[in-house]
Write an enzyme that holds these catalytic residues in place. Sequence first.
Site, PDB file in Angstrom:
ATOM      1  CD  GLU A   1      -3.286  -0.840   1.713  1.00 51.36           C
ATOM      2  OE1 GLU A   1      -4.167  -0.460   0.925  1.00 51.36           O
ATOM      3  OE2 GLU A   1      -3.452  -0.958   2.940  1.00 51.36           O
TER       4      GLU A   1
ATOM      5  CD  GLU B   1      -4.015  -5.625   3.259  1.00 52.23           C
ATOM      6  OE1 GLU B   1      -3.172  -4.781   3.621  1.00 52.23           O
ATOM      7  OE2 GLU B   1      -3.920  -6.257   2.177  1.00 52.23           O
TER       8      GLU B   1
END
Length: 266
Positions: A120, A140
């Site tokens: 990210e 995730e």
Amino acid sequence: MGGTEHLTVQREGATLVLTLNRPEARNALSLPMLVGLHDGWLEADADDSVRSIVFTGAGGSFCSGMDLKALAGNGMAGEEYRDRLKADPDLHWKAMLRHHRPRKPVIAAVEGPCVAGGTEMLQGTDIRVAAESATFGLFEVRRGLFPIGGSTVRLQRQIPRTHALEMLLTGRPYSAREAAAIGLVGHVVPDGTALDAALEIAERINSCGPLAVEAVKASVYETAEMTESDGLAAELARGWPVFDTADAKEGARAFAEKRPPVFKRA
């Protein structure tokens, strides 16, 4: 220069090097790391002698993302920094480049795992160098979590949507070669050389006119979602003032005199 126990700040000429420094945890995110990153980005922005930033990790890892042990209730390292988060609830998003874009070019030098929050943060950088054994991925969904660091928005704008969705929805790891093939990173280099390669790119940037470099970066991001006609108008607004600078005149003069230019950010 700033820094914390989990984030080191060093100067290499006109380049500021920010290094995630929690190798025993594969540089999993911690409060000291986030505070150090936040302050490092601001330091680079404020110091006109800094022309580029290299972002890397210590101990053969880039970043393994959120500290899941802490998330499970075992306590986040560096609780003494909690007051910084209370004072600025957006600090962690700025640190992770979700809510802040440095005006100087940011070059990522990736060794080892760059996953979850690491991938990210990578999306907030401008140029990306990966070592052969580096790994990437947004894990995730495998933990029942959401990649809330910006990936559902940014990733599809940086790589083809089909690849973005596969990465987001499967949570599988990607090799450096795969990451390069889909456009997530720009260079793959031998293990142990990512930082050197990133510093070489930074030095090329540092030799260019800093006002021009910053205006070009700003224009690229500013016009990314505009129509072509709006983007071209915005480009002129950004670009024309650069031609009136002393640095632009110095660049032309140095070319005519066959010598390296001496830019003064003027």
